[in-house]
Design an enzyme around this catalytic site. Structure first.
Site, PDB file in Angstrom:
ATOM      1  N   GLU A 113       0.706  -1.307  -0.027  1.00 28.41           N
ATOM      2  CA  GLU A 113      -0.056   0.086  -0.079  1.00 28.41           C
ATOM      3  C   GLU A 113       0.906   1.372  -0.048  1.00 28.41           C
ATOM      4  O   GLU A 113       0.391   2.277  -0.763  1.00 28.41           O
ATOM      5  CB  GLU A 113      -1.024  -0.029   1.204  1.00 28.41           C
ATOM      6  CG  GLU A 113      -2.025  -0.990   1.150  1.00 28.41           C
ATOM      7  CD  GLU A 113      -2.853  -0.833   0.114  1.00 28.41           C
ATOM      8  OE1 GLU A 113      -3.516   0.317  -0.126  1.00 28.41           O
ATOM      9  OE2 GLU A 113      -3.450  -1.780  -0.655  1.00 28.41           O
ATOM     10  N   SER A 478     -52.398 -23.243  40.745  1.00 28.25           N
ATOM     11  CA  SER A 478     -52.105 -23.557  42.138  1.00 28.25           C
ATOM     12  C   SER A 478     -50.674 -23.302  42.685  1.00 28.25           C
ATOM     13  O   SER A 478     -50.287 -23.688  43.600  1.00 28.25           O
ATOM     14  CB  SER A 478     -52.453 -25.105  42.452  1.00 28.25           C
ATOM     15  OG  SER A 478     -53.989 -25.216  42.205  1.00 28.25           O
TER      16      SER A 478
END
Length: 840
Positions: A113, A478
């Protein structure tokens, strides 16, 4: 001064020459054309420069912002053991320091690069000229010109400007690059670049790309792999794709040659790297525990506290780089997932195909692509989710999200094109599989600390995000009764108090008048019996004696829900969630201290600082530099005291009898001191079990998402309790067999189980149904001694019950009482069980 030079004479010469030049221009401006054109050109250059400055430089981002720049990082989730179980990431990102990158890897990027990176000031003049020439030659062709950007310019583009393709952006990039070089060192610029550069496969930064392409960390990369990663900035979405191997190899080998030319590596090492294959791995999804409902609940809480994206704050979920420690126990989670799935499939039985998971419209494009863009999948026993792409009579084709298709067999009549279904392999074909229509939720909690260890909110979170463990409000039936009995214990009752189970009447106002109900087995029975056998009349008797306002207040303080003081709510007519019920049972096990359920232990920011914790107890003297000779400092009690510790223990002790002799005996074969309660609601529409040990509490419910009758045989003891049984068996090493510890002020007394009277001439045995048991009492509330007459009366009641049973046609009393809880009706009825239910 030497040579006759002085500052005054130098300044004089400058002024003299300048005034002479001005005089020359004045004399020749009108007479000589070239003077005028030269003047106009100079003015034009100055104006152009000022215009460019106003256009480009005035609104440029501040390069100094990069000094404190924070890379957007995903948040990492750890389980109870510290191991990573998930990460919240829309992109792959990992932040490293410059020193963490191998030298050859940095050199590979420089060779590919910007080989003059360490010598230029942000802009490479030669590269810029080449880029201008390339742009001119390609102008109008539609091709994108070579960028010619230095690494510094790429940092400016990626972090400050964006990827707009224009000359203006290029000029801004160059100006910014010069400014960046003025505020950051070369190493700092390289660090930003290597951490931020987009490299394909949703990877940003070299470490993330290293994992995505090679499943390696950067320190483990070979030279050929480093060179491959260095070619990606040019075409990040090209070189890593199938079919582009030749182009990738050519570009990689070019980078290796450039590394040789720049004396980064030797020619022999480069040649060896050139001969190596690409060696790319398939794209892999991030590793995650199979705990989708739990992890989604963590995400939801984090987003509510810290926000989602960087715009919401520096500690956001998808950019803040949080480290989140949770209470997730992976072994327990796997056991919970498998237990709930097994229970749902067991209930579904042979009911057949219940319809598709979803439906896709063929008019909207490719069915498999639409499926791939959805989030629907499954992780169960080799099953896959696919979409029916073709159907002709008894033949059909199934398509998957990866584009693969295959023949489909076992076709339901209603199956059609566009149906999204579950399938599994059957020879060379795929067969249709049926997902259970009934769903449910399961939660496991540490009762002493409130930490949620496991959470399963349905068959599979990939099929839908609705979490039935936290979001489904259902009637608990219950399972609410223990808190009715605990209220009774707080208002003068004891486990041995005699309660009438024959008939109960109460006035409901002028509109409804008085209602009378009868129980299952008539007579007077100890309080314990009513809870163990889930007797509705006894429960309402206890609630009304203690006061329904007191009952609903107790239920509210436990975090279950806020209800009106009507008897129906004593039988579970209100709505709540599994998580809330589990936390309330945890208070029973924790001597009356309620710990709010928590899935997150603490949160750290990206630097490791704790920014939130669920446990905020202070520990005085914990951070002393030296021991002061005093006892070891300890944390205070966690949670809020919402119930008398003795009452909590008494209730839990009675619930132990539910497992030993009552409605949850299916769990009694597990060698653990378990307590708990089953629940079955009106219809029955939902079936429940909540319970566990003094350390761990588990709860589950099963029902349809759109509540409807599950069948008269559906009961908490036969559907929900076996789920908890499978959970415990699959995680047995997590459960302690230590007996429950009573708080101070509890007296254990021998009583006759059938009468509740005190016994002095016998001892409890190992038989769960022995006549003599240990019972827990508060001081001075112990019952009187049992007499022979009490024993005879108790046996007489048992004989009479058997006679009544025989006369009624042989149906057992228990069968009569195993009715579900219909909601309160307007018309009077004599059948309490049918009208109120809530027995199991």
């Amino acid at each position: 001064m030497a040579d006759g030079f002085s500052p005054d004479s130098f300044h004089y010469r400058i002024r003299r020459e300048a005034s002479g030049a001005v005089a020359f221009v004045r004399r020749n401006w009108a007479a000589r054309r070239w003077v005028r054109w030269t003047g106009y050109a100079l003015i034009g250059v100055v104006l152009l420069w000022l215009a460019l400055w106003a256009l480009l430089a005035r609104d440029l981002p501040n390069a100094e912002s990069l000094v404190d720049y924070e890379t957007p990082l995903p948040s990492v989730v750890r389980g109870i053991d510290g191991e990573i179980v998930h990460s919240y990431a829309r992109e792959r990102r990992v932040q490293l320091q410059y020193e963490d990158y191998p030298e050859q890897l940095v050199q590979a990027y420089l060779a590919a690069e910007d080989k003059t990176f360490f010598s230029h000031g942000g802009v490479d003049l030669t590269g810029t000229i080449n880029a201008v020439f390339d742009y001119v030659t390609k102008f109008g062709s539609g091709e994108r010109a070579v960028g010619g950007s230095t690494i510094t310019q790429q940092v400016a583009k990626n972090l400050l400007l964006g990827d707009e393709y224009s000359i203006t952006r290029k000029l801004k990039e160059m100006l910014l690059a010069r400014r960046i070089e003025a505020v950051l060192s070369k190493e700092e610029i390289l660090t930003l670049y290597l951490n931020e550069i987009p490299l394909g496969r949703r990877s940003f930064g070299v470490q993330a790309a290293s994992r995505a392409y090679f499943d390696k960390d950067v320190n483990d990369l070979d030279l050929n792999e480093m060179a491959f990663l260095a070619i990606l900035p040019k075409a990040p979405e090209r070189y890593g794709r199938e079919g582009n191997e030749a182009a990738a190899m050519e570009r990689r080998n070019f980078v290796l040659s450039q590394m040789v030319a720049n004396d980064f590596v030797g020619a022999s090492d480069a040649d060896a790297a050139k001969s190596a294959p690409l060696g790319l791995v398939e794209q892999r999804s991030a590793q995650s525990a199979d705990a989708g409902y739990f992890i989604e609940e963590v995400r939801r809480q984090l987003m509510g506290r810290f926000g989602e994206t960087a715009e919401d704050g520096e500690n956001s979920v998808y950019a803040g780089g949080l480290w989140v420690r949770t209470s997730l126990n992976v072994e327990m989670q796997d056991a919970a997932r498998d237990a709930l799935r097994k229970g749902l499939l067991r209930y579904h039985g042979r009911r057949g195909w219940r319809g598709p998971i979803a439906t896709i419209d063929p008019a909207d494009g490719s069915l498999t692509r639409q499926l791939a863009s959805s989030t629907i999948s499954i992780n169960y026993s080799g099953w896959r989710v696919g979409v029916v792409t073709e159907r002709s009579g008894s033949q059909a084709t199934i398509g998957f999200s990866d584009g693969e298709t295959a023949p489909l067999v076992g076709l339901p009549n209603a199956l059609k094109v566009g149906d999204v279904i579950a399938v599994s392999q059957s020879g060379n074909n795929w067969a249709v599989r049926t997902l259970p229509e009934a769903q449910g939720g399961l939660v496991v909690q540490d009762a002493q600390l409130g930490r949620i260890l496991a959470m399963q909110g349905g068959f599979d979170s990939r099929l839908g995000s609705f979490n039935r463990a936290t979001q489904a409000n259902r009637q608990p039936g219950s399972t609410i009764k223990p808190f009715v009995y605990s209220t009774g214990l707080d208002h003068g009752m004891t486990p041995a108090s005699a309660i009438d189970n024959g008939r109960y009447c109460y006035y409901q106002g002028s509109r409804y008048g008085e209602k009378c109900f009868r129980g299952g087995r008539g007579g007077q029975f100890p309080l314990r019996y009513g809870l163990e056998q889930s007797q509705n009349v006894m429960t309402v008797q206890v609630a009304m004696t203690a006061g329904m306002p007191n009952v609903v207040k107790q239920i509210s303080e436990l975090g279950i829900g806020d209800y009106d003081p009507f008897p129906a709510f004593a039988l579970g007519a209100g709505e709540t969630t599994v998580m809330k019920m589990v936390a309330a049972y945890g208070a029973l096990a924790n001597h009356g201290r309620l710990n709010p359920p928590s899935v997150i232990d603490y949160v750290q920011d990206r630097r490791g600082k704790v920014i939130w914790r669920s446990d905020n107890r202070d520990c005085e003297r914990c951070n002393m530099a030296e021991w002061d000779g005093q006892p070891m400092p300890r944390l205070g009690l966690k949670g809020k005291q919402v119930m008398d510790a003795r009452t909590a223990f008494q209730t839990m002790h009675m619930l132990r009898g539910v497992v030993q002799r009552g409605t949850a005996t299916t769990l009694n074969s597990i060698d653990l001191p378990l307590f708990g309660k089953t629940g079955t609601t009106t219809g029955p529409k939902d079936v429940w079990f909540i319970g566990g040990t003094q350390r761990l509490i588990a709860g589950a419910y099963v029902g349809f998402d759109q509540p409807r009758n599950m069948g008269g045989y559906a009961q908490g003891g036969t559907i929900a309790a076996p789920i908890i049984k499978d959970l415990i068996r699959n995680s047995r090493d997590q459960w302690s067999d230590a007996p429950a510890v009573a708080p101070s002020g509890v007296r254990m007394v021998r009583v006759d189980r059938r009468t509740g009277k005190r016994v002095f001439d016998g001892w409890p045995t190992g038989d769960d149904k022995a006549a003599i048991i240990w019972e827990a009492f508060k001081p001075d509330t112990e019952p009187p001694r049992a007499t022979a007459a009490d024993e005879i009366a108790a046996r007489r009641e048992e004989i009479l019950a058997l006679i009544r049973q025989a006369r009624s046609g042989g149906s057992s009393t228990r069968a009569v009482t195993r009715r579900a809880e219909p909601e309160e009706r307007e018309e009077p009825t004599e059948d309490f069980v049918e009208d109120q239910g809530g027995i199991y």
